[in-house]
Structure formats: C-alpha cells, structure tokens
Scaffold this active site. Structure first.
Site, PDB file in Angstrom:
ATOM      1  N   ARG A  51       0.805  -1.232   0.000  1.00  0.00           N
ATOM      2  CA  ARG A  51       0.000   0.000   0.000  1.00  0.00           C
ATOM      3  C   ARG A  51       0.829   1.269   0.000  1.00  0.00           C
ATOM      4  O   ARG A  51       0.568   2.189  -0.785  1.00  0.00           O
ATOM      5  CB  ARG A  51      -0.908   0.058   1.239  1.00  0.00           C
ATOM      6  CG  ARG A  51      -2.242  -0.587   1.079  1.00  0.00           C
ATOM      7  CD  ARG A  51      -2.661  -1.182   2.397  1.00  0.00           C
ATOM      8  NE  ARG A  51      -1.691  -2.188   2.747  1.00  0.00           N
ATOM      9  CZ  ARG A  51      -1.743  -3.438   2.283  1.00  0.00           C
ATOM     10  NH1 ARG A  51      -2.739  -3.818   1.550  1.00  0.00           N
ATOM     11  NH2 ARG A  51      -0.798  -4.323   2.579  1.00  0.00           N
ATOM     12  N   LYS A  80      25.630  -3.113  -1.144  1.00  0.00           N
ATOM     13  CA  LYS A  80      27.103  -3.009  -1.185  1.00  0.00           C
ATOM     14  C   LYS A  80      27.637  -2.259   0.028  1.00  0.00           C
ATOM     15  O   LYS A  80      28.824  -1.968   0.109  1.00  0.00           O
ATOM     16  CB  LYS A  80      27.532  -2.268  -2.455  1.00  0.00           C
ATOM     17  CG  LYS A  80      27.041  -2.879  -3.743  1.00  0.00           C
ATOM     18  CD  LYS A  80      27.411  -1.956  -4.908  1.00  0.00           C
ATOM     19  CE  LYS A  80      26.520  -2.197  -6.098  1.00  0.00           C
ATOM     20  NZ  LYS A  80      26.532  -1.052  -7.036  1.00  0.00           N
ATOM     21  N   HIS A 129       4.886   5.859  11.574  1.00  0.00           N
ATOM     22  CA  HIS A 129       4.410   5.708  10.193  1.00  0.00           C
ATOM     23  C   HIS A 129       3.450   6.881   9.925  1.00  0.00           C
ATOM     24  O   HIS A 129       2.224   6.703   9.854  1.00  0.00           O
ATOM     25  CB  HIS A 129       3.705   4.363  10.044  1.00  0.00           C
ATOM     26  CG  HIS A 129       3.446   3.923   8.625  1.00  0.00           C
ATOM     27  ND1 HIS A 129       3.514   4.773   7.531  1.00  0.00           N
ATOM     28  CD2 HIS A 129       3.103   2.704   8.123  1.00  0.00           C
ATOM     29  CE1 HIS A 129       3.228   4.094   6.425  1.00  0.00           C
ATOM     30  NE2 HIS A 129       2.982   2.838   6.755  1.00  0.00           N
TER      31      HIS A 129
END
Ligand code: CP
Length: 311
Positions: A51, A80, A129
């Site tokens: 989402r 890396k 969030h």
C-alpha cells in the site's frame, strides 16, 4: 524545505488543511492531474510494502509526475554497504521528493539531515508511520465527521505497531479523546508513548486484554497485525499471533456506527465475513491513502491549491 518524519511535524491546523485538500482531491481527482508535471518522486523502500509504496507512486502519477526508486535493499547499493546518508545525497540529484521506508528506527530522520529534497518517512522499524496516520485521520474524519470527542480502541500488536504509535500521538492533540489499548501483556504500548503523548495531558486511557469487553464502548476499532518480522523469537510470535480475531459474531457487540480500521496487511485478525459489514473501513482507508499522499506531495512541494484550481 520541509520533511515529514514524525506525525507531529505538522501542526493540527496544517493537518486540517492537508485533509481538506485531500477531500477536494477525492471529490475531483482529475482537476489535479497536471499539478506535478515534470516533478519526480523517489520511493526508497528497504522493507516490503504494497500500500504505502504503490499509493505513493499512484499519487505522483495521478498528479502528472514521474516515479523512480527501488522496492528492496537488495536491489540498491545498500547491498554493497552504502549508507542512507550517501544514498539520499545521490537521490537529491535525481528526484524532487523522496519517500523512505527502512527497518531501522530513525533512518528517515538521518536521511532528512543530508537531503536537498523533502523526505517523507514511509515507516521506520517499530517507530512511526506518519503517512499511514494521515490516511487514518482522513478516514476517521470522513466516517465520524470529526477528529476529537471519540473513544478509540487499538487492538493487537501495540508494542511494535508503528501505525499505532503515530496514531496515538496524533489523536492525543484533539479534545476529549479516550483510548482503550487492547493487547496481550507482552505487546502493550511502549511506555514512552504513554508518558509523552497521553499522561502529561491527563488523556484518559485503559489497558485491557479483552476485545469483547471493550467493543460496546468504541466509536472506532483500530485492529493491527501481530508483526512476525519484529519478533526475536518465533515461538513467541506463534503463541501471540491469533490472540485477537475480529469476526461477524464479535461485530454484534459493537455500536451500529462504530468504524473498523486496519492499516493492512491483515493476516488472521479480521475474518472475511467482516468485509461486507458497512462498518468495515479498511479498504476505504487504502483508497484514502492515495488522496492524502497526493495532498502531502503537493504540500511538501509547496504547490498551492485554491478550491480545486491550482495557482
Ligand atoms: N499500511 C501499510 O504500511 O501497508 P504496506 O506495508 O503494504 O505499505
């Protein structure tokens, strides 16, 4: 230049203005289809997402912009050993705005410190969030007609649930809120959320283990998934994962206008027989996520809007 790293980075007035813009977009999405022409959004996702990443991308495409990015750390130079700071310095050369999801708490904040473009926290570990919270606030406001004067039950994994932490911090700024925190003992809301967001303002909250006991009193029920990826021990996850299962029978205990929210993805915590109940708002939330992220991109890129006509 502004970023959105913590849900409190925007004032209540700024959130109201952003949600008003999201409502105008929802009412007339085509009026906004050229707003971000020639602008680029980078989606830097070091953790899985459906989402958040795709609604950010849909939001930018709906605004007439372009998107670039990666959907996993393995397909970026993080594999890396590149640091988030160096990555965002490079991305600042390629894009106008970036959304970052990262398993480490604080990674988007670190990126923002090195960035020359607005950075959006698209979820950092078990911390915050904020764009899910904007989605939740938009859904609550549209369902209940207000933010404030509501009793909200948050149920499930309240310890690791970053959507829960951000939503409590945000809703605590509105008047006459009451929080019912429903979880097993091991998955209670972290102490810092209680002591920073609720207790200083004497906001009423209760910690319960019974969903059935809480249900009749709630205006909103916010269900969450027990998050396997945050557990150190598989045995604990298996023991706790099905503690709460909301089904059509349990919905009979709820008020006729209670709204059921869930940030998704769900696993077993809401059965399919709840989906057709008019009180189920979780797919509406997913839709609102596009509108609110369109509004957020416009806000951070300082593209103003006057009642649907861009200026
Ligand atoms: N709500 C949410 O963050 O969903 P995704 O993990 O699919 O982005």
């Amino acid at each position: 230049m502004r970023h959105l790293i913590d849900p409190l980075d925007f004032s209540v007035e700024e959130i109201d203005a952003l949600l008003d813009l999201a409502d105008r977009i929802a009412a007339n999405p085509t009026a906004y289809q050229g707003v971000c022409a020639h602008k680029k959004l980078a989606t830097l996702f070091y953790e899985p997402s459906t989402r958040t990443r795709l609604s950010f991308e849909a939001a930018m495409l709906n605004l007439g912009g372009a998107v670039l990015g990666f959907a996993g750390a393995d397909s970026s130079s993080a594999a890396k050993g590149e640091s988030v700071a160096d990555t965002i310095r490079a991305i600042s050369c390629y894009a106008d705005i970036a959304a970052i999801r990262h398993p480490k708490e604080g990674a988007p904040l670190r990126a923002a410190r090195y960035s020359r473009i607005p950075v959006i926290n698209a979820g950092d570990g078990g911390h915050q969030h904020p764009t899910q919270t904007l989605t939740d606030l938009m859904t609550i406001r549209r369902r209940k007609g207000r933010l404030g004067g509501l009793t909200i039950g948050l149920c499930g994994d309240l310890k690791f649930g970053r959507t829960v932490h951000s939503l409590i911090k945000s809703l605590a700024r509105y008047a006459n809120m009451e929080f019912v925190l429903i979880s097993p003992e091991e998955l209670r809301v972290p102490e810092y959320i209680l002591s920073e967001a609720l207790e200083p303002q004497h906001i009423p909250y209760r910690q319960l283990s019974s969903l059935e006991q809480a249900m009749p009193h709630l205006d909103i029920l916010y269900m969450t998934r027990v998050q396997r990826e945050r557990f150190f021990n598989e045995e604990d996850y298996i023991r706790l994962k099905d503690t709460y299962v909301l089904n059509a029978d349990k919905m009979k205990l709820a008020q006729p206008d209670m709204a059921v929210l869930h940030p998704l993805p769900r696993v077993n915590e809401i059965t399919l027989d709840v989906d057709d109940d008019p009180r189920a708002a979780y797919f509406e939330q997913a839709q609102n996520g596009v509108y609110v992220r369109m509004a957020l991109i416009m806000t951070l890129l300082e593209l103003t809007d006057q009642g649907g006509a861009l200026c």
